[in-house]
Structure formats: structure tokens, C-alpha cells
Design an enzyme around this catalytic site. Structure first.
Site, PDB file in Angstrom:
ATOM      1  N   ASP A  17      32.556  23.181  13.006  1.00  0.00           N
ATOM      2  CA  ASP A  17      31.915  24.287  12.291  1.00  0.00           C
ATOM      3  C   ASP A  17      32.420  25.605  12.865  1.00  0.00           C
ATOM      4  O   ASP A  17      32.261  25.874  14.059  1.00  0.00           O
ATOM      5  CB  ASP A  17      30.398  24.160  12.470  1.00  0.00           C
ATOM      6  N   ASP A 115      33.984  26.391   5.932  1.00  0.00           N
ATOM      7  CA  ASP A 115      34.010  26.520   7.395  1.00  0.00           C
ATOM      8  C   ASP A 115      33.484  25.294   8.121  1.00  0.00           C
ATOM      9  O   ASP A 115      33.188  25.360   9.311  1.00  0.00           O
ATOM     10  CB  ASP A 115      33.170  27.730   7.811  1.00  0.00           C
ATOM     11  N   GLU A 116      33.350  24.173   7.414  1.00  0.00           N
ATOM     12  CA  GLU A 116      32.617  23.060   8.015  1.00  0.00           C
ATOM     13  C   GLU A 116      33.174  21.736   7.516  1.00  0.00           C
ATOM     14  O   GLU A 116      33.384  21.569   6.317  1.00  0.00           O
ATOM     15  CB  GLU A 116      31.171  23.178   7.543  1.00  0.00           C
TER      16      GLU A 116
END
Ligand SMILES: [Mg+2]
Length: 365
Positions: A17, A115-116
Site C-alpha cells: 500500500d 495504490d494498493e
């Protein structure tokens, strides 16, 4: 009790993350923004109070701003904050750079957001912690951004791990540490616990994971409905959800071409038996089953017929069942004479039995 909770989950899962992703990119590109509270959102003054916070840097978070909060509320909490409109084209490009790094370690990547992502590195020859360190190093070298990583044997624990040391940290949760790690979590840290459930837990006197684990499944169901079951297993660190990586198989099958045409039903039935045996072995190895069986038949005039039978549930992964189904389809298509050059059997509408077959209780040792 602890022994009963042990599960034999041999997977290795990472949750990666990026920290305050959009805000971090904007600060990287304009270092002046590092010194101020930065909120990625339309300015509420320009948008008549509408707009929602996409993310905020840690300066703004200290003031109580968080993502999904209305921009108007964020402005009240952080009146001097800089509001920046999100630039998704830029964020997408960075996200692609990061995905390319992940792909060096596994193809089993489930992208949750820009983003993950979850990575299943079970098949990698490298240690999970080495992979986590390398990924963090490469992300920094190539994008100048920090990320947090959780390392464990399931997605739930990996995710809780990445949240544990934010920003810019790694948390490894080994099987022997799971119950203490979960026990020490605050009730709000559990998946699905929002402000309302948190209040409800407070009413029950439950503030942490140890206390949550002491509640019976009946109590949890009575208070939280369906979510009660999720909470019961979360409190034990048990989660069998798989990393949903992109490429899913469409069908699995076997076929055979014959040098001389088959003209007797007996030969057909023997060939179906061979194909069924190979196919069942393949399905067992891949822990798959299917709802649709497809039979392909080609005659010496190169005419091909494809016939399917679909069941409500999965077909049994069993040689005789597969052979009989194929023969039935064949007999229906060719009632009299025939001259066959190719036979094939495949399954589609596949389902993965890998985790469905795992009974939580059988796994206790
Ligand atoms: Mg993030």
C-alpha cells in the site's frame, strides 16, 4: 483454545500500500507542498461545498482530515490547507510503474486500487520478507515514493499488517504471532467496523481484539447479523479469500486425434475413458471443477460437432461420471454409423475448489 485456532494455511501473501499515494506524488513533484497540510480534492469554495477528500498528507491527517471526508469538513478542520484537484492521469502512470515492479516477483497480483495490491508469492523461491524489502527498495528507486507492506499467510492479515506501521513500514505476521497481533488491535481496526458498530461494541464493553475473540458467534450474529461471522473469524486471523489475479482459465480439456477413424462404439467408449482419466487428473491437480462438460467430435469428413451439458452445481470430478456423460452426448449425436477422427472432453464454467474444500476444523492440528 489456541491450538484449535491454528490453521494450516501455507500461503504467502503480501499487501502493498503506497502511503497517502496522491498526496505523496504531488509533494514529490512540488516539494513546497511538504511543509503544508495538503488535501487532494476540489477546493470546497470553488465547488460550492461539494467535493470529497481523495487523500490527504500526514500534516493534514494530524488535523483530523481523512479520505472520504467532505471537502467542506476538511476545510473547517484545516483552514490553511492547500487543496489540489486530483490528477488521475499522473497517478495512473505511476501506478503502472509500480505494477511492473510487482510483476517481477509474481503473476498472482490482485490490484485493489491505484495504490494498493495483494501479491501471492507462495510459488516464489525467495523469502517473503526479502521480496517485501526488494519491492520497497525498487518503488523508492524508480518512483521516489514510500509504501507499507504487510506479510502473512492470508489477505486479511497482510492487509492488517500493512496498516500496522504506516507510513513506510513492514509488518510480518507469523502464524505463532497471529492471535496476539489480532488481540492487540483496537476494535475499529477490524474490517467492516465503522463508527456505528464501534459504538455498539462500546456498549458491549468490547474495545480490542482479545475481547472480541471472547464473544461467541451467536452473540456476534445477534448484534451484527451477517457481519458477525466475519468478525468471529477475523478475531481468529482466519481468512481463505484468494488473491484474485487477472488471468482466469476459461476451460480445461483434453483431446485426441486418431490416425485411423474409429467406427465402433466400443472404441469410442475406450477413448472417452482415457480422456476422462487424463482430464480428471488434471482437474484434481489444479483443484478445479466445472459446471459445464463439453464434448467435441470430428468425423473423417472434417465435420465437427460440439455439444455441452450444464449442471446446476459442479460435475463430480470422477472418471466414470465424465466418461458416461461424454458417451451419452456421443450416442445422442451418432445413433447409427460413424467414422471419427477426433474426440475431446473439456470443462468450462470452472470453479476453484482450493479454498472451498478446506474445512476450518479439519485444519486444526
Ligand atoms: Mg494507500
Amino acid at each position: 483454545m489456541a491450538e484449535f485456532l491454528k490453521t494450516n494455511d501455507q500461503r504467502r501473501i503480501l499487501h502493498v500500500d503506497l502511503d497517502a499515494f496522491y498526496a505523496q506524488i504531488e509533494m514529490r513533484d512540488n516539494p513546497d507542498l511538504k511543509k503544508v497540510a495538503l488535501i487532494i480534492s476540489r477546493d470546497p469554495q470553488e465547488s460550492h461545498g461539494h467535493g470529497v477528500v481523495a487523500t490527504a498528507n500526514y500534516e493534514a491527517r494530524k488535523l483530523g482530515v481523512h479520505s472520504a471526508m467532505s471537502a467542506a469538513q476538511a476545510k473547517r478542520l484545516a483552514p490553511d490547507a492547500v487543496f489540489l484537484r486530483p490528477n488521475f492521469d499522473k497517478y495512473r502512470a505511476v501506478s503502472q510503474q509500480i505494477q511492473a515492479i510487482f510483476k517481477q516477483y509474481t503473476k498472482k497480483i490482485e490490484r485493489v486500487a491505484l495504490d494498493e495490491a495483494y501479491l501471492d508469492v507462495t510459488d516464489s523461491p525467495h523469502r517473503s520478507t526479502a521480496i517485501a524489502a526488494k519491492i520497497r527498495h525498487q518503488v523508492m528507486a524508480q518512483t521516489s515514493l514510500t509504501c507499507s507492506v504487510g506479510v502473512s499467510h492470508n489477505k486479511l492479515l497482510a492487509k492488517l499488517g500493512s496498516e500496522n506501521h504506516k507510513p513506510n513500514g513492514v509488518t510480518v505476521i507469523n502464524p505463532e504471532d497471529v492471535l496476539d497481533f489480532i488481540g492487540n488491535l483496537k476494535i475499529a481496526d477490524f474490517r467492516g467496523v465503522g463508527a456505528r458498530s464501534e459504538e455498539k461494541f462500546k456498549g458491549l464493553g468490547i474495545e480490542n481484539g482479545y475481547q472480541l475473540r471472547a464473544l461467541s458467534i451467536e452473540t456476534l450474529r445477534a448484534n451484527f447479523g451477517k457481519m458477525g461471522d466475519h468478525l468471529y473469524w477475523q478475531a481468529r486471523g482466519v481468512h481463505f479469500g484468494r488473491v484474485m489475479w487477472q488471468r482466469q482459465r476459461q476451460s480445461v480439456g483434453k483431446e485426441e486425434t486418431f490416425d485411423y477413424p474409429l467406427r465402433q462404439r466400443q472404441q469410442i467408449s475406450q477413448e472417452f475413458k482415457k480422456l476422462a482419466t487424463k482430464l480428471v487428473t488434471l482437474l484434481q491437480n489444479k483443484q478445479l471443477s466445472g459446471r459445464t462438460i463439453n464434448v467435441k467430435i470430428r468425423d473423417d469428413q472434417y465435420r465437427t460437432i460440439n455439444r455441452s451439458l450444464t449442471k446446476e452445481g459442479a460435475w463430480p470430478v470422477d472418471v466414470e461420471a465424465v466418461q458416461n456423460a461424454a458417451q451419452q452426448i456421443f450416442d445422442h449425436a451418432f445413433e447409427e454409423e460413424f467414422s471419427i477422427r477426433l474426440l475431446g472432453i473439456s470443462f468450462s464454467n470452472l470453479q476453484d475448489n482450493h479454498y472451498q474444500n478446506i474445512s476450518l476444523f479439519d485444519q486444526a492440528d
